[in-house]
Design an enzyme around this catalytic site. Sequence first.
Site, PDB file in Angstrom:
ATOM      1  CG  HIS A   9      21.005  11.863  56.531  1.00 31.34           C
ATOM      2  ND1 HIS A   9      21.924  10.866  56.336  1.00 31.34           N
ATOM      3  CD2 HIS A   9      21.593  12.999  56.046  1.00 31.34           C
ATOM      4  CE1 HIS A   9      22.997  11.346  55.752  1.00 31.34           C
ATOM      5  NE2 HIS A   9      22.829  12.648  55.575  1.00 31.34           N
TER       6      HIS A   9
ATOM      7  CG  HIS B 247      24.570  11.695  59.465  1.00 32.21           C
ATOM      8  ND1 HIS B 247      23.502  12.531  59.239  1.00 32.21           N
ATOM      9  CD2 HIS B 247      25.634  12.280  58.875  1.00 32.21           C
ATOM     10  CE1 HIS B 247      23.898  13.587  58.546  1.00 32.21           C
ATOM     11  NE2 HIS B 247      25.191  13.456  58.299  1.00 32.21           N
TER      12      HIS B 247
ATOM     13  CB  CYS C  53      34.791  22.390  47.842  1.00 29.28           C
ATOM     14  SG  CYS C  53      33.161  21.652  48.086  1.00 29.28           S
TER      15      CYS C  53
ATOM     16  CB  CYS D 234      35.136  19.051  50.439  1.00 30.78           C
ATOM     17  SG  CYS D 234      34.449  18.158  49.064  1.00 30.78           S
TER      18      CYS D 234
ATOM     19  CB  CYS E  41      33.077  20.114  44.526  1.00 22.81           C
ATOM     20  SG  CYS E  41      32.998  18.690  45.619  1.00 22.81           S
TER      21      CYS E  41
ATOM     22  CG  HIS F  53      29.757  19.044  48.359  1.00 24.84           C
ATOM     23  ND1 HIS F  53      31.026  18.603  48.640  1.00 24.84           N
ATOM     24  CD2 HIS F  53      28.980  18.670  49.398  1.00 24.84           C
ATOM     25  CE1 HIS F  53      31.023  17.995  49.809  1.00 24.84           C
ATOM     26  NE2 HIS F  53      29.802  18.022  50.288  1.00 24.84           N
TER      27      HIS F  53
ATOM     28  CE  LYS G 184      25.545  12.964  47.590  1.00 21.78           C
ATOM     29  NZ  LYS G 184      26.590  13.830  47.146  1.00 21.78           N
TER      30      LYS G 184
ATOM     31  CE  LYS H   4      19.479  20.607  54.792  1.00 23.42           C
ATOM     32  NZ  LYS H   4      20.204  21.836  55.060  1.00 23.42           N
TER      33      LYS H   4
HETATM   34  O1  ME8 Z   1      32.449  14.361  56.733  1.00 19.94           O
HETATM   35  N1  ME8 Z   1      25.569   7.029  53.634  1.00 19.94           N
HETATM   36  O2  ME8 Z   1      30.870  15.000  58.284  1.00 19.94           O
HETATM   37  P1  ME8 Z   1      29.526  14.580  57.520  1.00 19.94           P
HETATM   38  C1  ME8 Z   1      26.560   6.594  54.441  1.00 19.94           C
HETATM   39  N2  ME8 Z   1      32.617  16.215  59.724  1.00 19.94           N
HETATM   40  N3  ME8 Z   1      27.325   7.405  55.171  1.00 19.94           N
HETATM   41  C2  ME8 Z   1      27.094   8.718  55.089  1.00 19.94           C
HETATM   42  C3  ME8 Z   1      26.075   9.253  54.274  1.00 19.94           C
HETATM   43  C4  ME8 Z   1      25.288   8.339  53.521  1.00 19.94           C
HETATM   44  N4  ME8 Z   1      24.317   8.709  52.738  1.00 19.94           N
HETATM   45  N5  ME8 Z   1      26.096  10.594  54.428  1.00 19.94           N
HETATM   46  C5  ME8 Z   1      27.088  10.884  55.291  1.00 19.94           C
HETATM   47  C6  ME8 Z   1      32.131  14.883  57.783  1.00 19.94           C
HETATM   48  N6  ME8 Z   1      27.699   9.755  55.683  1.00 19.94           N
HETATM   49  C7  ME8 Z   1      33.193  15.387  58.739  1.00 19.94           C
HETATM   50  C8  ME8 Z   1      33.888  14.197  59.367  1.00 19.94           C
HETATM   51  S1  ME8 Z   1      35.679  13.104  61.003  1.00 19.94           S
HETATM   52  C9  ME8 Z   1      37.034  13.609  61.831  1.00 19.94           C
HETATM   53  C10 ME8 Z   1      35.007  14.552  60.304  1.00 19.94           C
HETATM   54  C11 ME8 Z   1      28.855   9.619  56.587  1.00 19.94           C
HETATM   55  O3  ME8 Z   1      28.443  15.021  58.434  1.00 19.94           O
HETATM   56  C12 ME8 Z   1      30.112  10.249  55.993  1.00 19.94           C
HETATM   57  O4  ME8 Z   1      30.722   9.368  55.094  1.00 19.94           O
HETATM   58  O5  ME8 Z   1      29.538  15.073  56.132  1.00 19.94           O
HETATM   59  C13 ME8 Z   1      30.927  10.497  57.232  1.00 19.94           C
HETATM   60  O6  ME8 Z   1      31.688   9.361  57.574  1.00 19.94           O
HETATM   61  C14 ME8 Z   1      29.864  10.769  58.304  1.00 19.94           C
HETATM   62  O7  ME8 Z   1      28.606  10.341  57.769  1.00 19.94           O
HETATM   63  C15 ME8 Z   1      29.762  12.234  58.655  1.00 19.94           C
HETATM   64  O8  ME8 Z   1      29.582  12.998  57.474  1.00 19.94           O
END
Ligand code: ME8
Length: 519
Positions: A20, A23, A128, A131, A146, A149, A298, A301
């Site tokens: 999304h 990411h 969690c 997380c 949490c 979440h 925020k 889904k």
């Molecule tokens: O945390 N706005 O994965 P993830 C801005 N796998 N950034 C966002 C966001 C949003 N609404 N939603 C997610 C993980 N992110 C782990 C990371 S690294 C070795 C392992 C950002 O899929 C989030 O802050 O939950 C993170 O940096 C990245 O997307 C992946 O999030």
Amino acid sequence: MEKETFYITTAIDYVNGLPHIGHAYEKIATDVIARHFKQRGKDVFFLTGSDEHGIKIQKTAAENGIQPKEHCDNTSNEFKKAWKKADIDYDRYIRTTDADHEKVVQWAFEELLKKGDIYKSSYTGLYCAGCECFLSPRELDENGCCPIHQKKPEEVKEENYFFKLSKYKDAIAEHIKKNPNFILPQSRANEILNQLKDIEDISVSRSKESVSWSIDVPSDSEQGIYVWIDALTNYITGVGVLDDKEKFNKYWPCDVHVIGKDILKFHSIYWIAFLMALGIELPKSIFAHGWITIDETKMSKSLGNVISIDTLMQTFELQDADAIRYFLMTTASFGKDGNYSDEEFKSKVNADLANNLGNLLNRTLSMLVKYFDGKISNRTMDADLLKLCNETVSDVERKFDYYEVTEAIEKVITLVDAANKYVNDKAPWSLAKTDLNECEKVLYSVLEVMKYASVLLYPVIPNIAQKIYTQLGFEGEIKGIKLADLKTLTIKEGQIATKDTISPVFLRLDSEIAKDKKK
Ligand code: ME8
């Protein structure tokens, strides 16, 4: 002289859901920074990828009735497709299920066992899955959930391997204090220093029985390696820590890990302790960005407000992702939380890209065609504007030194504003009747500003920048142009435009089309 290197990484995304714009925000920012440093002549390596192990993904695959690997193959493909659409020009897309990565994770785990930094112990804790970590009772909200979440963590009783995180907490605190640019924005360092005070040893394995979808502990097949240890290690696999020593020595230490603020603890505490224990040099900095909300809410889904690059491109009938990239990079100062709304998106890109930037080019080239047949014969540039162009280049570089992407873009927009004001003050349409020499100088000066603006904005809006560059009469790709080339790269003499070569570089977004489509 050998080029200096610049190694930049993003967080690797969990593949339990589809990509999304949250990411995308992080990948775009990282791409912008990577492209900027290439323009400074650096040999850049840009790593991104997906985080594919752990209970969360195991459960999602089971819910979909498929094997975890198949689920990961499908979803990581969706991420790759999204990054292609968003023009993310990475060097490697790492998957934690890649064979070279699994080998590195197992190697690192066994190294730490050998050194005595990993030991076995029994444990009861609150896990969690969202997380993918144990939470202490202090970290829970008033309902015992949490705070991120909004779910109650599960009580887990297991015999696990533990990593001696507490052994490193003083060294980490000292490193943070001694290196003010280690955690960026600097304002986030205190939060980590506070968290460090409560740090205890962490569980770094789970029984295979409870989490089957994990990398095995090589010396104990009943245990799987903890997903965060697995995930963080991607940063060293990505540049060949075991398989390609030459590459590793060339790019490591990493210049900057770009991540979201929610996972700063894992990067600035866990990862750093892990590297210290392995005797590997520490990254130079970790940049924690803010979160993107949709209409101040925020994304989730259950609320049905998850937006992807693809939906936005379809909704607004966009040929490329430039407008989205531009909006996301300017909606809030990089490092702070930002918001997306259709209205803000339209008004921002219409004002900055269509009006401020696009119209200036369009009307200047149109006047060049009207008064000079599209030809440049006298390349004299206004001295004040030239000075401002050079200052803008330095300002942009200084901003990027601290990854202040938004402020860097603002500097370029200020330059474009100055050129707009210059045209309005000089009124070349009147000069055309009284002083053709001066008129030409004005038009040429503005086109020179557009040259600077297009190159400086190229990292953010690569497609629009290319269109501007081409309409200024340059051949080839803007991609290879370095900032150092700007002084010698001059708009050519002679014909640079005709009525047919001028076209808007960005069309205003039509609010009606968008509204209809959304319905
Ligand atoms: O945390 N706005 O994965 P993830 C801005 N796998 N950034 C966002 C966001 C949003 N609404 N939603 C997610 C993980 N992110 C782990 C990371 S690294 C070795 C392992 C950002 O899929 C989030 O802050 O939950 C993170 O940096 C990245 O997307 C992946 O999030």
